[in-house]
Design an enzyme around this catalytic site. Structure first.
Site, PDB file in Angstrom:
ATOM      1  N   GLU A   1       0.847  -1.195   0.000  1.00  0.00           N
ATOM      2  CA  GLU A   1       0.000   0.000   0.000  1.00  0.00           C
ATOM      3  C   GLU A   1       0.879   1.239   0.000  1.00  0.00           C
ATOM      4  OE1 GLU A   1      -3.310   2.418   2.689  1.00  0.00           O
ATOM      5  OE2 GLU A   1      -2.773   0.357   3.206  1.00  0.00           O
TER       6      GLU A   1
ATOM      7  N   HIS B   1      -2.504  10.123  -1.359  1.00  0.00           N
ATOM      8  CA  HIS B   1      -2.640   8.808  -1.981  1.00  0.00           C
ATOM      9  C   HIS B   1      -2.500   8.890  -3.495  1.00  0.00           C
ATOM     10  CE1 HIS B   1      -3.659   5.669   0.977  1.00  0.00           C
ATOM     11  NE2 HIS B   1      -3.946   6.702   1.751  1.00  0.00           N
TER      12      HIS B   1
ATOM     13  N   LYS C   1      -7.817 -15.155  16.538  1.00  0.00           N
ATOM     14  CA  LYS C   1      -8.038 -14.787  15.131  1.00  0.00           C
ATOM     15  C   LYS C   1      -9.488 -14.464  14.826  1.00  0.00           C
ATOM     16  CE  LYS C   1      -4.137 -17.709  13.941  1.00  0.00           C
ATOM     17  NZ  LYS C   1      -3.635 -18.937  13.306  1.00  0.00           N
TER      18      LYS C   1
ATOM     19  N   ASP D   1       2.173 -14.131  12.827  1.00  0.00           N
ATOM     20  CA  ASP D   1       1.019 -14.744  12.167  1.00  0.00           C
ATOM     21  C   ASP D   1       0.110 -13.625  11.656  1.00  0.00           C
ATOM     22  OD1 ASP D   1      -1.251 -16.097  11.375  1.00  0.00           O
ATOM     23  OD2 ASP D   1      -1.252 -17.468  13.079  1.00  0.00           O
TER      24      ASP D   1
END
Length: 577
Positions: free
Chosen positions: A256, A562, A388, A464
């Site tokens: 990104e 951006h 998670k 993770d």
């Protein structure tokens, strides 16, 4: 001229002719063969038949209702019917059946038309084109559609005829793809053969997926199964981040644009303002098995037993046998009918600790089975952990490392570096991060983009990535201090789940990023200190990212930034051609 891609059918079709008007000399359209219709079987035109049956249906219905009303008034049994009434009943049924079928005629007609006229039969169209070739007024034929682009050629990476034979064995099922490493004893060769077999099975090339330059033996049995290559993700660096008196260059793996640049600006604002400070509130990984009993009373007895301080020391001894770093901290139980959820919390040293805590929980369950033989262990994880998944228990009780990080940003820094002002940041934080998130029903999402920074650091340091969900739980607070001149900004993150040993942390690239931060591997002097330091660095980087993004939004610079950093200026069409 190419008329059709299919050869014409045998001459079983009716011939089409072109008729020329003798008076005008103009050719007329050829007569097309008529398509049979379902209504052709009716003795009258369709509209007349419909009118007859509609009239018949409502007339006999009115007649029968009128007759039944008279019978009820005269106390005459309804089952005694006259000949006119029998005829009326038969007519009512016949008209009802017809009307019911009438609504399905169009549906039936579509199937009849489809069966009687082959959509792929282009013979009539062929004749029209031939007859009209000499007509100057005819519409020029459409250009044929270009064929779809061919897939990329399959490029083989095999180095010998022996590998070719192994690929063929994989394709026919003689050798299982997942067993190549164990049978060949060469992890890179196994990945190359599996890759080639995959290309031939799918007919798709994976040429852009790198194969060379990776140690496949390092992931065997711990990181990834059945590898065929690896993904390239660029790693940027933000900083230096001045945190607790030390400077850290923060590696961030991301695709990104603007993310690293924005975090870097936040680090600069923190640095010139004197740095940030962090506090570790808790450090404990959790696992919550679910067990079931025959009754809720029996389940509650285990709850009282586990939570009794008298029994905790015994359970701790049993739990701590699993590892020299595992130390049981607490057990919190929750009852749902006759099902009991026990949330074990323990320290895990420098490891993230999921496997460590799971082994300890298994030891305790085996021990409890002796005193509670009727206990049925449903699962080692009952989602009360909670791993998670966004969960309030992590937001309230914490999981992994709970960290709060704060900084005071001077007024001149807010204006010169962040290009905004204190009042605008305070108001935006209240309306966006607090009120806006509440309106959205956010769970742990009272921030601008904490998950952006957490994910980038997680990928760079071998954590993770899926645990970004709970690790990104964060509430960002921005307040004006010193009579509104300066800015106090803080992030509170109750469940940062990180480790510096095990899993992906031992891979070369990820290990290098950990080494850049000074937290590579396990700390021998103070077990657990490296993972705790990594958690505070994550929180400090999130603080920098929050500060910069909020400033960009307050100053109206988000879209402009951006468009500058997250959009390619190259002509993509020329590159592809």
């Amino acid at each position: 001229m190419e008329i059709s891609r299919r050869a014409p059918k045998p001459p079983q079709r009716p011939l089409t002719t072109t008729v020329q008007d003798s008076g005008t000399g103009r050719r007329q359209q050829p007569n097309k063969p008529s398509t049979p219709k379902a209504s052709d079987a009716l003795p009258l035109p369709l509209y007349l038949t419909n009118a007859v049956f509609f009239t018949l249906f409502f007339s006999v219905a009115y007649y029968l209702l009128h007759r039944w009303r008279d019978k009820i008034r005269n106390s005459t049994p309804l089952h005694l019917v006259t000949l006119p009434e029998i005829a009326a009943i038969v007519s009512l049924m016949a008209s009802f059946i017809y009307l019911l079928g009438f609504f399905g005629i169009d549906f039936v007609q579509s199937f009849i038309s489809r069966a009687s006229h082959d959509a792929w039969d282009l013979d009539n169209h062929h004749n029209f084109l031939i007859d009209d070739e000499q007509d100057p007024r005819r519409t020029p034929p459409q250009q044929p559609q270009p064929a779809p682009p061919h897939p990329e050629p399959l490029i083989s990476t095999l180095s010998s005829e022996e590998d070719e034979e192994i690929v063929k064995s994989v394709l026919v099922g003689k050798i299982a793809s997942h067993s190549l490493e164990s049978q060949l004893g060469d992890c890179k060769r196994a990945a190359s053969i599996r890759r080639e077999a995959l290309q031939r099975i799918t007919g798709r090339s994976v040429q852009g997926l790198p194969l060379e330059g990776f140690d496949y033996a390092s992931i065997l049995g711990q990181c990834c199964e059945m590898p065929i290559g690896y993904i390239q993700i660029p790693v940027g660096v933000a900083g230096p981040l001045l945190l607790d008196g030390f400077e850290y260059s923060v590696p961030m793996a991301t695709t990104e644009g603007c993310l690293v640049a924005s975090t870097n600006r936040g680090c600069k604002a923190i640095h010139v303002s004197g740095g940030a400070t962090s506090t570790l509130l808790r450090d404990g990984m959790t696992r919550a098995p679910v067990v079931r009993f025959a009754s809720a009373k029996r389940a509650s007895e285990l709850k009282f037993f586990v939570e009794d301080p008298v029994n905790f020391d015994t359970l701790s001894v049993v739990f701590n046998r699993s590892s020299r770093f595992a130390r049981l901290q607490s057990i919190h139980c929750s009852l749902a009918g006759k099902n009991l959820y026990m949330r074990f919390t323990c320290s895990t040293g420098d490891a993230m600790g999921m496997n460590m805590v799971s082994k300890g929980v298994q030891n305790v369950l085996d021990f409890l089975q002796t005193n509670f033989p009727d206990m049925d262990v449903i699962g080692i994880s009952g989602n009360f952990c909670s791993d998670k998944k966004p969960a309030a228990v992590n937001w309230i009780e914490g999981r992994g490392k709970s960290v709060v990080c704060e900084a005071i940003i001077k007024e001149e820094v807010v204006k010169k570096v962040l290009k905004t002002n204190v009042a605008a940041l305070v108001e935006l934080n209240m309306l966006k991060n607090l009120a806006g998130s509440a309106v959205a029903g956010a769970l742990g999402g009272f921030n601008a983009h904490a998950s952006n920074i957490v994910s980038a650091i997680f990928i760079a340091t071998g954590q993770d990535p899926a645990q970004n969900i709970e690790s990104s739980h964060c509430i960002t607070m921005i307040e004006a201090i010193n009579d509104g001149k300066d800015l106090h900004v803080s992030v509170t993150m109750p469940s940062i789940e990180v480790g510096t040993i095990g899993g992906g942390t031992q891979l070369a690239s990820q290990s290098a990023c950990l080494n850049l931060l000074g937290v590579k591997g396990a700390s021998k002097e103070s077990p657990g200190s490296n993972s705790r330091l990594l958690a505070t660095i994550v929180a400090g980087a999130v603080l920098a990212g929050e500060l910069s993004l909020m400033s960009a939004i307050a100053a109206g610079q988000l879209v402009r930034s951006h468009m500058k950093y997250n959009r390619s200026s190259r002509d993509v069409t020329k590159i592809s051609s």
